[in-house]
Design an enzyme around this catalytic site. Structure first.
Site, PDB file in Angstrom:
ATOM      1  N   GLY A 239       0.764  -1.246   0.000  1.00 32.58           N
ATOM      2  CA  GLY A 239       0.000   0.000   0.000  1.00 32.58           C
ATOM      3  C   GLY A 239       0.785   1.282   0.000  1.00 32.58           C
ATOM      4  O   GLY A 239       0.194   2.357  -0.147  1.00 32.58           O
ATOM      5  N   GLU A 273       3.742  -6.840   1.767  1.00 33.67           N
ATOM      6  CA  GLU A 273       3.314  -7.124   0.392  1.00 33.67           C
ATOM      7  C   GLU A 273       3.372  -5.878  -0.486  1.00 33.67           C
ATOM      8  O   GLU A 273       2.358  -5.481  -1.073  1.00 33.67           O
ATOM      9  CB  GLU A 273       1.874  -7.665   0.420  1.00 33.67           C
ATOM     10  CG  GLU A 273       1.688  -8.893   1.292  1.00 33.67           C
ATOM     11  CD  GLU A 273       0.222  -9.274   1.487  1.00 33.67           C
ATOM     12  OE1 GLU A 273      -0.680  -8.433   1.280  1.00 33.67           O
ATOM     13  OE2 GLU A 273      -0.020 -10.436   1.840  1.00 33.67           O
ATOM     14  N   PRO A 274       4.531  -5.244  -0.606  1.00 33.50           N
ATOM     15  CA  PRO A 274       4.588  -4.049  -1.453  1.00 33.50           C
ATOM     16  C   PRO A 274       4.468  -4.420  -2.931  1.00 33.50           C
ATOM     17  O   PRO A 274       5.007  -5.427  -3.372  1.00 33.50           O
ATOM     18  CB  PRO A 274       5.985  -3.486  -1.155  1.00 33.50           C
ATOM     19  CG  PRO A 274       6.799  -4.678  -0.762  1.00 33.50           C
ATOM     20  CD  PRO A 274       5.849  -5.614  -0.058  1.00 33.50           C
ATOM     21  N   GLY A 275       3.757  -3.608  -3.664  1.00 31.25           N
ATOM     22  CA  GLY A 275       3.634  -3.830  -5.109  1.00 31.25           C
ATOM     23  C   GLY A 275       4.023  -2.574  -5.855  1.00 31.25           C
ATOM     24  O   GLY A 275       5.124  -2.436  -6.391  1.00 31.25           O
ATOM     25  N   ARG A 312      -5.507   2.873 -16.045  1.00 29.71           N
ATOM     26  CA  ARG A 312      -5.585   3.641 -14.798  1.00 29.71           C
ATOM     27  C   ARG A 312      -6.231   5.022 -14.969  1.00 29.71           C
ATOM     28  O   ARG A 312      -7.083   5.396 -14.162  1.00 29.71           O
ATOM     29  CB  ARG A 312      -4.212   3.750 -14.131  1.00 29.71           C
ATOM     30  CG  ARG A 312      -3.642   2.372 -13.721  1.00 29.71           C
ATOM     31  CD  ARG A 312      -2.380   2.509 -12.879  1.00 29.71           C
ATOM     32  NE  ARG A 312      -2.683   3.045 -11.584  1.00 29.71           N
ATOM     33  CZ  ARG A 312      -2.498   4.293 -11.218  1.00 29.71           C
ATOM     34  NH1 ARG A 312      -1.946   5.154 -12.036  1.00 29.71           N
ATOM     35  NH2 ARG A 312      -2.840   4.687 -10.023  1.00 29.71           N
ATOM     36  N   CYS A 344     -12.816   3.148 -29.056  1.00 35.02           N
ATOM     37  CA  CYS A 344     -14.104   3.817 -29.275  1.00 35.02           C
ATOM     38  C   CYS A 344     -14.884   3.986 -27.972  1.00 35.02           C
ATOM     39  O   CYS A 344     -15.918   3.336 -27.761  1.00 35.02           O
ATOM     40  CB  CYS A 344     -14.918   3.032 -30.288  1.00 35.02           C
ATOM     41  SG  CYS A 344     -14.030   2.931 -31.832  1.00 35.02           S
ATOM     42  N   GLU A 345     -14.360   4.760 -27.084  1.00 35.53           N
ATOM     43  CA  GLU A 345     -14.995   5.086 -25.805  1.00 35.53           C
ATOM     44  C   GLU A 345     -14.596   6.518 -25.470  1.00 35.53           C
ATOM     45  O   GLU A 345     -13.402   6.857 -25.571  1.00 35.53           O
ATOM     46  CB  GLU A 345     -14.436   4.212 -24.656  1.00 35.53           C
ATOM     47  CG  GLU A 345     -14.675   2.741 -24.744  1.00 35.53           C
ATOM     48  CD  GLU A 345     -16.071   2.319 -24.316  1.00 35.53           C
ATOM     49  OE1 GLU A 345     -16.781   3.113 -23.671  1.00 35.53           O
ATOM     50  OE2 GLU A 345     -16.439   1.181 -24.645  1.00 35.53           O
ATOM     51  N   TYR A 373       0.315  -1.934 -12.136  1.00 34.59           N
ATOM     52  CA  TYR A 373      -1.086  -1.919 -12.568  1.00 34.59           C
ATOM     53  C   TYR A 373      -1.195  -1.300 -13.975  1.00 34.59           C
ATOM     54  O   TYR A 373      -2.154  -0.590 -14.269  1.00 34.59           O
ATOM     55  CB  TYR A 373      -1.968  -1.185 -11.537  1.00 34.59           C
ATOM     56  CG  TYR A 373      -1.771  -1.747 -10.139  1.00 34.59           C
ATOM     57  CD1 TYR A 373      -2.299  -2.992  -9.800  1.00 34.59           C
ATOM     58  CD2 TYR A 373      -1.000  -1.076  -9.182  1.00 34.59           C
ATOM     59  CE1 TYR A 373      -2.078  -3.532  -8.539  1.00 34.59           C
ATOM     60  CE2 TYR A 373      -0.775  -1.615  -7.924  1.00 34.59           C
ATOM     61  CZ  TYR A 373      -1.323  -2.846  -7.610  1.00 34.59           C
ATOM     62  OH  TYR A 373      -1.097  -3.392  -6.369  1.00 34.59           O
TER      63      TYR A 373
END
Ligand code: PLP
Length: 423
Positions: A239, A273-275, A312, A344-345, A373
């Site tokens: 986190g 648990e670092p990501g 993101r 196409c969004e 991510y």
């Protein structure tokens, strides 16, 4: 991000010009810096050197086999959340003894595979899951090591989609029900209760929520002890935030400094648990400008990367700094613009209302801080092949994932024979 700097008039990753990689592999592509990954991992490792610990890299942030192998070689374990992640971790050579398995919906097959692999422990998210793990463990004649994931009801002050430790969240077991569930778990024949786990959210830019959460967890550990339940592992999750724009998140050593007084002397092994903090600023996404377009009220630059490559911004309104690869372009007059992709969004954008130097077609742009991510959330939406990933080490670069082909897009699809019949 000092591994991504301008040198000789253009952006480099370590000693390789980004433009050289783009020329050889095309765009878009993800580029990661080996040196940064190692530096970030060891910043964490050395910050906690005085406390017995296991770092379990949260591989959901980036699960490329080469990245996992690199982390494992430095001594990291991994935090997994699916059978697919277990498969990748073992394939990359991560020792099972350093794998922890979280997630609210582990299936019996996933539980069985993880038990057979002899992972360190399951981070369990509900009473129903405790029983399911006990049943699977019984069926294979094993005992499952578990930690209960506690929901400490602490506001991590981050984006709601990445807040996980508040009452309304689907994650973990409410702190006031924990004792009851620990007792239940301890009574089961194929469960070995070994830990407590709490992960309250991602991209935290202050240590206070970590400390608040930990205080509740340490109090719980005391209560458990008085009921004869002895905890050996204290998992504080991941986190820690990173700088995307002007955030000033604590460093791993600040986190260590803040929590050490609470955990030292407990005689426990800390699991972390670092990501994002390991990989986020170790990677960029390189894209090329295709067109400029003057809208009615806005100026658009259309690039070849899109929300399917990096979701993101669309998903969280996340900010990613955008830098022209050619340094001379930085000095062009600035203009407000939206950087958008070909999907196409209307939600397909990489930057909105951003003041950037005038961007011309064919300019290469680096979307910074894209290592976490990023690729892992990529999809084939609009039938866009997923892009390559590259690992730079010094003056060398290595393709660690090839660009997908159109054949890859239809792999596994079948046209049933009745659709071939003529009437
Ligand atoms: N651990 C758990 C249980 C998570 O759910 C997450 C992310 O969602 C992480 C660790 C990693 O978080 P971060 O990438 O912010 O370090």
């Amino acid at each position: 991000m000092h591994s991504f700097e301008y040198q000789q008039g253009e952006l480099y990753c370590e000693q390789v010009p980004v433009s050289r990689i783009a020329k050889e592999l095309g765009t878009p592509c993800y580029i990661y810096s080996h040196e940064t990954l190692i530096r970030h991992f060891h910043a964490y490792e050395s910050a906690f050197k005085d406390i017995p610990h296991v770092i379990a890299f949260a591989m959901k942030a980036n699960s490329n086999l080469a990245i996992l192998r690199l982390m494992a070689r430095e001594g990291s374990g991994v935090d997994i959340v699916s059978g697919g992640e277990l498969f990748r971790a073992l394939k990359a050579g991560v020792p099972a003894s350093k794998i922890v398995f979280a997630g609210v919906g582990k299936s019996p097959d996933e539980i069985r595979d993880a038990l057979k692999a002899e992972i360190l422990m399951f981070n369990v998210e509900s009473p129903a899951e405790i029983r399911a793990i006990n049943d699977v463990a019984a069926s294979v004649g094993m005992k499952a090591r578990i930690a209960l994931r506690i929901n400490p009801d602490v506001d991590p002050k981050t984006h709601p989609y990445i807040s996980t430790g508040m009452k309304k969240s689907k994650f973990g077991i409410a702190a006031d029900r924990a004792l009851q569930e620990y007792k239940m778990a301890s009574s089961l024949s194929h469960i070995d209760v070994v830990g407590v786990h709490a992960h309250i959210g991602s991209q935290l830019t202050d240590v206070t929520p970590f400390v608040d959460s930990l205080k509740k967890v340490v109090a719980l550990i005391d209560t458990l002890k008085s009921h004869g339940i002895n905890i050996r592992y204290l998992n504080i999750g991941g986190g820690l935030g990173i700088t995307y724009s002007d955030e000033k998140p604590p460093l791993p050593q600040d986190l260590a400094h803040a929590i050490s007084p609470l955990v030292k002397g407990l005689g426990l092994t800390l699991v972390m648990e670092p990501g994002r903090v390991i990989v986020g600023n170790a990677g960029i996404l390189v894209t090329k400008a295709l067109y400029e377009k003057a809208g009615e009220t806005k100026h658009f630059v259309i690039v070849d990367a899109a929300m399917n490559d990096l979701i993101r911004p669309s998903l969280y309104g996340a900010y990613h700094e955008i830098r022209p690869v050619n340094e001379a372009a930085v000095r062009r007059p600035k203009q407000m613009m939206d950087i958008v992709g070909p999907v196409c969004e209307s939600g397909d954008f990489l930057a909105k209302e951003r003041s950037l130097p005038n961007i011309q077609p064919d300019d290469l742009l680096a979307i910074m801080s894209a290592g976490a991510y990023g690729f892992v959330m990529a999809s084939n939406y609009n039938s866009r092949p997923r892009v390559p990933e590259v690992l730079v080490k010094g003056a060398e670069f290595h393709v660690i994932r090839e660009r997908e082909t159109y054949d890859d897009l239809v792999k596994g699809e079948r046209i049933p024979s009745f659709l071939n019949e003529t009437e």
